[in-house]
Write an enzyme that holds these catalytic residues in place. Structure first.
Site, PDB file in Angstrom:
ATOM      1  N   GLY A 273      -2.818   8.191  -4.343  1.00 13.19           N
ATOM      2  CA  GLY A 273      -2.162   9.389  -4.883  1.00 13.19           C
ATOM      3  C   GLY A 273      -0.917   9.787  -4.103  1.00 13.19           C
ATOM      4  O   GLY A 273      -0.627   9.253  -3.047  1.00 13.19           O
ATOM      5  N   ASP A 274      -0.191  10.722  -4.657  1.00 12.22           N
ATOM      6  CA  ASP A 274       0.949  11.381  -4.003  1.00 12.22           C
ATOM      7  C   ASP A 274       1.161  12.652  -4.825  1.00 12.22           C
ATOM      8  O   ASP A 274       0.235  13.118  -5.506  1.00 12.22           O
ATOM      9  CB  ASP A 274       2.189  10.464  -4.000  1.00 12.22           C
TER      10      ASP A 274
ATOM     11  N   SER B  61      -6.892   5.723   3.802  1.00 12.51           N
ATOM     12  CA  SER B  61      -7.001   4.820   2.651  1.00 12.51           C
ATOM     13  C   SER B  61      -7.422   3.426   3.118  1.00 12.51           C
ATOM     14  O   SER B  61      -8.231   2.758   2.476  1.00 12.51           O
ATOM     15  CB  SER B  61      -5.651   4.706   1.924  1.00 12.51           C
TER      16      SER B  61
ATOM     17  N   LYS C 137       5.316   1.675  -3.192  1.00 11.43           N
ATOM     18  CA  LYS C 137       5.208   3.035  -3.753  1.00 11.43           C
ATOM     19  C   LYS C 137       5.463   2.939  -5.247  1.00 11.43           C
ATOM     20  O   LYS C 137       6.133   2.012  -5.711  1.00 11.43           O
ATOM     21  CB  LYS C 137       6.249   3.946  -3.101  1.00 11.43           C
TER      22      LYS C 137
ATOM     23  N   ASN D 113      -2.375  19.067  -2.013  1.00 13.19           N
ATOM     24  CA  ASN D 113      -3.351  18.372  -1.192  1.00 13.19           C
ATOM     25  C   ASN D 113      -3.013  18.439   0.302  1.00 13.19           C
ATOM     26  O   ASN D 113      -3.848  18.820   1.118  1.00 13.19           O
ATOM     27  CB  ASN D 113      -3.439  16.907  -1.661  1.00 13.19           C
TER      28      ASN D 113
ATOM     29  N   THR E 245      -4.405  13.478   5.067  1.00 16.01           N
ATOM     30  CA  THR E 245      -2.984  13.626   5.402  1.00 16.01           C
ATOM     31  C   THR E 245      -2.752  14.948   6.131  1.00 16.01           C
ATOM     32  O   THR E 245      -2.064  14.991   7.165  1.00 16.01           O
ATOM     33  CB  THR E 245      -2.123  13.530   4.131  1.00 16.01           C
TER      34      THR E 245
ATOM     35  N   LYS F  97       0.864  -1.181   0.000  1.00 11.08           N
ATOM     36  CA  LYS F  97       0.000   0.000   0.000  1.00 11.08           C
ATOM     37  C   LYS F  97       0.893   1.222   0.000  1.00 11.08           C
ATOM     38  O   LYS F  97       1.825   1.337   0.794  1.00 11.08           O
ATOM     39  CB  LYS F  97      -0.869  -0.023   1.284  1.00 11.08           C
TER      40      LYS F  97
ATOM     41  N   LYS G 133       5.608   3.345   8.275  1.00 16.52           N
ATOM     42  CA  LYS G 133       4.433   4.201   8.459  1.00 16.52           C
ATOM     43  C   LYS G 133       3.165   3.351   8.542  1.00 16.52           C
ATOM     44  O   LYS G 133       2.347   3.504   9.441  1.00 16.52           O
ATOM     45  CB  LYS G 133       4.343   5.159   7.258  1.00 16.52           C
TER      46      LYS G 133
END
Ligand code: NDP
Length: 449
Positions: free
Chosen positions: A169-170, A381, A130, A245, A214, A94, A118
């Protein structure tokens, strides 16, 4: 000067350097974790026997692929796509996808490595991964972004799935990009599989609070650090870098908790508004019109724009870096501390260089590292995945309350672990040790796999 590594750990780090040449961000991220975990090996000798550190530093799978697409002029463009499936001990891989021209394997690996710990800190069943591409969505038409996303998913789809690997997303990947990728995944697989991506639109399987998570989560984490010191956001002047964001929802929650954000930025410069940043303007400029932050000053004439300026020169009590890696160096950290900064909460991943981290720790300010402070995004998420799995959707208040509780529990876990392992108040050691132990125990249980 970085903390010296323990003699058991030093050869492992040397091997990471030799096996991953040129990947400086990945080296930085692994070194930081290795600096923290020596005391764990004393308490848990089995981790050494099972070579857990060596295994955790090696991704389970690294996928690199060509992403061809056609721009609006009809010219064929070629980008590179990545997905690093780092560790699945605690659940499906994830972690987000980053679209930015600076992306290369070393950045994706640092982000994937951080993600393991994390995700473990959230206590939820998610492993670490990632991905991303060196594609730059900035300045591209919606059609170009769509064609790119479709091409990207045409390769990625075979590697992901709700029980395998669940991207989100990122930087450069928001609701628009997730929509195009979900559409292509559905088309190729003939499956309406909500749990394959998170950060989805609210009309088609998304979760309330995911967009805000976040930024809200990072602010809740700082609130907890301040509480331990008998303090709060009330009346505090804050600086938040970025205007994407994470930054937007950090600014929003700071205001709700009684603080005032006076500056934010993008990669061209920063704006300073002593009356407090007007969030509605930033949201319209960045989320809807996709414009630059300097345009804020066209609307708010009293505000100041500093092209290529260093946002950390602005005196503040709370700093929340929310743009990108290594945006606070040693000099910036010193300046922040000298100007009266008492708390730093990292919305971004690894935004502070090792020199900067040392300055914050030596000054004994409340310093919340990204892998703990920004875990609210991935935690929500996971809440989105829960709602998808039971075909349900929760209301905003309930979901935000879950997020708040998760952030409180991550804070307490880091705080108590740091105390237990002899570095009271050091959330870096607390986060690294607590995250590592959870993953390591699962890896030992699974045998050599
Ligand atoms: P966005 O793309 O929404 O916004 C990124 C912001 O940071 C933009 O203002 C951008 O400016 C700025 N920025 C990006 N790269 C640079 C750079 N090299 N130098 C200066 N400014 C830069 O991304 P997010 O807000 O989602 O992500 C921000 C950070 O938070 C990243 O570190 C990400 O990994 C981390 N994060 C994000 C999570 C999420 O849920 N989205 C979860 C956990 C961490 P410009 O528009 O000019 O490029």
């Amino acid at each position: 000067m970085a903390k010296p590594l323990d003699e058991k750990v030093e050869p492992i780090f040397q091997s990471v350097l030799a096996r991953n040449p040129g990947e400086t961000e990945f080296h930085q991220a692994t070194r930081e974790v290795l600096e923290s975990i020596s005391p764990v090996l004393v308490k848990h000798p089995a981790f050494t026997h099972h070579k857990i550190i060596e295994r955790i530093c090696e991704p389970e799978r690294q996928i690199i692929f060509r992403v061809p697409w056609t721009d609006d002029q009809g010219t064929v463009q070629i980008n590179r796509g990545f997905r690093v499936e780092f560790n699945s001990a605690l659940g499906p891989y994830k972690g987000g996808l980053r679209f930015h021209p600076s992306v290369y394997l070393g950045i994706i690996k640092f982000l994937g490595f951080e993600q393991i710990f994390k995700n473990a800190l959230t206590g939820m069943p998610i492993g670490g991964g990632k991905g991303g591409s060196d594609f730059d969505p900035k300045g591209k038409s919606d059609e170009e972004v769509m064609r790119f996303c479709q091409s990207f998913m045409t390769e990625l789809y075979r590697h992901i799935g709700e029980h395998t690997d669940v991207p989100a997303g990122d930087i450069g990947v928001g609701g628009r990009e997730i929509g195009y990728m979900f559409g292509q995944y559905k088309r190729i697989t003939n499956r309406w599989e909500a749990g394959v991506l998170t950060g989805k639109g609210l009309d088609w399987g998304g979760s309330l609070v995911r967009t805000e998570a976040t930024g809200y989560g990072a602010t809740f984490f700082v609130e907890e650090m301040l509480k331990v010191r008998g303090d709060s956001f009330e009346g505090k002047t804050c600086v938040v870098s970025g205007s994407g964001n994470v930054a937007i929802y950090t600014i929003e929650k700071i205001a709700e908790l009684g603080g005032k954000t006076v500056a934010c930025s993008d990669s061209n410069g920063y704006i300073y508004d002593e009356k407090g940043i007007d969030l509605e303007t930033v949201q319209r400029l960045k989320e809807i019109e996709r414009r630059r932050i300097k345009d804020y000053c066209e609307i708010h004439k009293h505000a100041k724009y500093v092209a290529n300026g260093n946002i950390w020169e602005i005196p503040c009590q709370v700093a929340m870096p929310s743009a990108t890696q290594n945006e606070i160096n040693g000099k910036d950290a010193k300046m922040l501390v000298q100007n009266g900064c008492i708390a730093v909460g990292e919305g971004a991943n690894m935004p502070t260089t090792p020199e900067g981290v040392k300055i914050f720790l030596d000054a004994q300010i409340a310093y919340g590292p990204g892998k703990a402070a920004n875990a609210g995004g991935v935690a929500t998420s996971a809440l989105e995945m829960q709602q998808n799995a039971c075909r349900d959707s929760w209301d905003f208040e309930y979901t935000e309350e879950r997020l708040r509780k998760i952030m409180r529990s991550i804070h307490n876990l880091c705080y108590e672990t740091a105390m237990e392992y002899g570095s009271p108040g050091n959330y870096v050691d607390g986060a690294n040790i607590a995250g590592f132990i959870r993953v390591a125990k699962a890896m030992v249980a699974f045998g050599v796999v």
